[in-house]
Design a protein around this motif. Structure first.
Motif, PDB file in Angstrom:
ATOM      1  N   VAL A  61      -4.632   4.733  11.056  1.00 51.99           N
ATOM      2  CA  VAL A  61      -4.567   3.265  11.108  1.00 51.99           C
ATOM      3  C   VAL A  61      -5.552   2.671  10.110  1.00 51.99           C
ATOM      4  O   VAL A  61      -5.204   1.762   9.337  1.00 51.99           O
ATOM      5  CB  VAL A  61      -4.844   2.733  12.534  1.00 51.99           C
ATOM      6  N   GLU A 121       0.624   3.441  15.432  1.00 49.57           N
ATOM      7  CA  GLU A 121      -0.203   3.310  14.228  1.00 49.57           C
ATOM      8  C   GLU A 121       0.410   2.299  13.259  1.00 49.57           C
ATOM      9  O   GLU A 121      -0.298   1.442  12.708  1.00 49.57           O
ATOM     10  CB  GLU A 121      -0.354   4.668  13.530  1.00 49.57           C
ATOM     11  N   VAL A 125      -1.265  -1.347  12.040  1.00 52.22           N
ATOM     12  CA  VAL A 125      -1.489  -1.724  10.639  1.00 52.22           C
ATOM     13  C   VAL A 125      -0.786  -3.053  10.357  1.00 52.22           C
ATOM     14  O   VAL A 125      -1.362  -3.962   9.751  1.00 52.22           O
ATOM     15  CB  VAL A 125      -1.013  -0.622   9.668  1.00 52.22           C
TER      16      VAL A 125
END
Length: 188
Positions: A61, A121, A125
């Motif tokens: 991440v 993840e 982001v």
């Protein structure tokens, strides 16, 4: 884009800072990546604290947030105008510099969070890339809430309230991050 006394933002990881330097990254891009990386750090710390049983790749991440727009080193016009050419270009650029496909994917997936294969993840982001400037995206937030509710077994409304609180807190710092980014020129 290392740390400085003038900014409370976390520095970019050394590997990313070196890559941006090698690529001759526009200063504003480096500042943007630093702001999004800082926000991603806040998000992963929150997830780790509130959801200790949720398994996710923290370092992925953070790397993804720090490199998600790296394709804008090639498509500099997308720093000031809309565009998506930087997404595939960023993934290709990262792969060409020895970054694993697992990490390079964020350059391409940060704008396609609706893809059914997007993992937590990818969603984090994408969320960091929105909330750094206090942009709320209900559909994205709903996906994060659904993942967290499924992982914990708690009601979605409980997870929504928790996520809303952390996003509001992070969003409160948007003006400072926007000012930080704007203090750097597009062309270096």
């Amino acid at each position: 884009m290392s740390g400085s006394a003038d900014s409370p933002l976390l520095p970019l990881p050394d590997r990313v800072a070196e890559l941006l330097s090698e690529l001759g990254s526009p200063p504003r891009l480096a500042a943007h990546l630093r702001a999004v990386h800082d926000v991603a750090h806040q998000l992963v710390e929150w997830v780790e604290h509130r959801y200790p049983a949720v398994v996710f790749d923290r370092e992925a991440v953070l790397f993804g947030a720090a490199t998600h727009d790296i394709g804008k080193t090639v498509h500099v016009s997308e720093l000031s105008r809309p565009g998506s050419a930087h997404e595939e270009a960023g993934r290709t650029l990262l792969l060409a510099h020895g970054v694993s496909p697992k990490l390079a994917r964020f350059a391409e997936t940060h704008a396609s969070w609706t893809n059914s294969r997007a993992g937590l993840e990818d969603l984090l982001v994408s969320l960091a890339d929105k909330i750094w400037k206090n942009k709320r995206v209900p559909d994205l937030e709903d996906l994060v809430v659904a993942r967290l509710a499924a992982a914990t077994g708690r009601a979605a409304w409980e997870e929504f309230i928790a996520l809303d609180e952390v996003l509001a807190r992070i969003g409160d710092g948007a003006d400072g991050r926007l000012a930080f980014q704007a203090s750097f020129p597009i062309h270096g």
